[in-house]
Scaffold this motif. Sequence first.
Motif, PDB file in Angstrom:
ATOM      1  N   ILE A  10      31.024  42.852  44.175  1.00 41.33           N
ATOM      2  CA  ILE A  10      31.928  42.882  43.021  1.00 41.33           C
ATOM      3  C   ILE A  10      32.210  41.453  42.531  1.00 41.33           C
ATOM      4  O   ILE A  10      31.985  40.489  43.255  1.00 41.33           O
ATOM      5  CB  ILE A  10      33.293  43.533  43.382  1.00 41.33           C
ATOM      6  N   ASP A  11      32.731  41.350  41.309  1.00 37.14           N
ATOM      7  CA  ASP A  11      33.304  40.072  40.863  1.00 37.14           C
ATOM      8  C   ASP A  11      34.620  39.868  41.600  1.00 37.14           C
ATOM      9  O   ASP A  11      35.311  40.834  41.939  1.00 37.14           O
ATOM     10  CB  ASP A  11      33.583  40.117  39.349  1.00 37.14           C
ATOM     11  N   LEU A  12      34.970  38.625  41.822  1.00 40.01           N
ATOM     12  CA  LEU A  12      36.224  38.339  42.542  1.00 40.01           C
ATOM     13  C   LEU A  12      37.180  37.622  41.585  1.00 40.01           C
ATOM     14  O   LEU A  12      37.060  36.413  41.368  1.00 40.01           O
ATOM     15  CB  LEU A  12      35.921  37.475  43.774  1.00 40.01           C
ATOM     16  N   PRO A  13      38.129  38.341  40.996  1.00 37.11           N
ATOM     17  CA  PRO A  13      39.018  37.718  40.017  1.00 37.11           C
ATOM     18  C   PRO A  13      40.196  36.995  40.686  1.00 37.11           C
ATOM     19  O   PRO A  13      40.516  37.241  41.857  1.00 37.11           O
ATOM     20  CB  PRO A  13      39.522  38.918  39.210  1.00 37.11           C
ATOM     21  N   ARG A  14      40.823  36.132  39.926  1.00 37.12           N
ATOM     22  CA  ARG A  14      41.962  35.344  40.408  1.00 37.12           C
ATOM     23  C   ARG A  14      43.090  36.221  40.970  1.00 37.12           C
ATOM     24  O   ARG A  14      43.782  35.815  41.906  1.00 37.12           O
ATOM     25  CB  ARG A  14      42.488  34.486  39.261  1.00 37.12           C
ATOM     26  N   GLU A  15      43.246  37.424  40.419  1.00 37.06           N
ATOM     27  CA  GLU A  15      44.332  38.311  40.879  1.00 37.06           C
ATOM     28  C   GLU A  15      44.177  38.653  42.371  1.00 37.06           C
ATOM     29  O   GLU A  15      45.135  39.091  42.998  1.00 37.06           O
ATOM     30  CB  GLU A  15      44.344  39.631  40.087  1.00 37.06           C
TER      31      GLU A  15
END
Length: 420
Positions: A10-15
């Motif tokens: 997956i992409d790893l977002p700042r959240e």
Amino acid sequence: MTVPTGYRLIDLPRERKEEMVEVDQWAFAFATRPDDADALAECFPFDRGRAVEIADASRGAVGSLAAIHSSFGFQLRVPGGGVVPTAGLTWVGVHQGHRRRGLLRAMITDHFARARARGEALSTLYAAEPPIYQKFGYGLATQDVRMKIDRKPDLREVPGSDDLAVALDTASIDRHGPVLRAFQADFTRPGSTTVIPDPLLNNLFLDTESAREGGEPLRFATVLDGDRVVAWALFRRKGEWNEWDPRGVVNVPAWGAHSAAATRRLWSVLTDFDLMISTHAWLVALDDPLRHLLLHERGQKPDLRDNTWLRILDVKSTLEGRGYEADCDVTVEVTDAIIPENAGNWRVLISGGEATVTPAEGVKADLLIGIQELGAAYLGDTSIEALTRATLVTEHTPGAAHSLGRAMASSISPVCNIGF
Ligand SMILES: CC(C)(COP(=O)(O)OP(=O)(O)OC[C@H]1O[C@@H](n2cnc3c(N)ncnc32)[C@H](O)[C@@H]1OP(=O)(O)O)[C@@H](O)C(=O)NCCC(=O)NCCS
């Protein structure tokens, strides 16, 4: 792309930064103070962040993170003075509860595909343990020397060095970040990046209590020739005493200098602070003027280290992207188990310092070379001839290794002067 059963990429977002730091702590076995976790997370390039998430309850809590990685968008200085778009692989970590199940392999394959799609022809990294990345075709492209330099070592004279001004300051990303970036943009030594992305700058200037480890706040040294910055260093002193005497240590994790005069001026200051007995110099290039200026280098305990590992993601554009020291015309058979576009026969025609690389299907190869060895030789630190003598490159045509080796030599030793 093959991902082990029960996981997904997956992409790893700042959240998800808290979870990201948690996996990082599991991977690298360290603690950060709760107040410092946010600053640490700002060193992670979220715009390129990727992770492996648990997708099946048999692996753990579905939706939780098992592994992380990201990369920096670099422009890598190469022999001849040009730059090549490069993905600096970083923050690779697998939660210890999920190791040796193929998660790193899945992340590396993902990293290569995404970097190639962005037009990045190389990937570089610092390895926590050297054997890990050789499985994926990374070769040791640069080495450095670390030294523990005694207080006030004898340094040979360099004309004009004493005339350069030195400013010492508490490090400030706002004031010194632009200084460092401007310096790197002009830094000609191969192996370094001319572009410093924001999260890497945050990492260089990270000055949390956890990062200080009992030392002073991070400091910044600037050497000036008039208005021009000719050298810089990030450093931190840590005062220590034995029963009788001061035994402080200065740590210099990153630095750069444009000339011998600037090098001498910088290190004459960094090695002569009151109450300090030793200065730890990191990331010294194999041919750095500092090594030649020290009258008694052996006494400064030089220690050879692997600096960066380099993976060629696109044979044609990387070989055409650098300059060369001699002409040659060889056909090389490249083997690459992960990126099929690299594999096969290539004619490397070098003339006037530039290479033209064309597919040469059906042409007899002069050399057989694996992608790891080509990566090791790319910046000119390791010679094709040495690799041939070590039986890691096979020479079918006598003299071909010498010819390509001579062309690929670099008159300046490559090093990356910034850790990532
Ligand atoms: C090193 C690390 C990333 C490996 O992750 P992993 O998911 O266990 O690795 P994989 O299962 O995908 O292994 C892929 C291959 O690398 C090999 N490998 C993994 N870790 C290795 C190590 N430390 N040394 C040598 N080989 C290693 C595996 O044996 C496997 O080889 P194979 O495909 O021939 O069987 C993980 O153990 C980790 O996070 N370690 C601590 C932090 C760290 O060192 N990070 C790297 C920072 S540069």
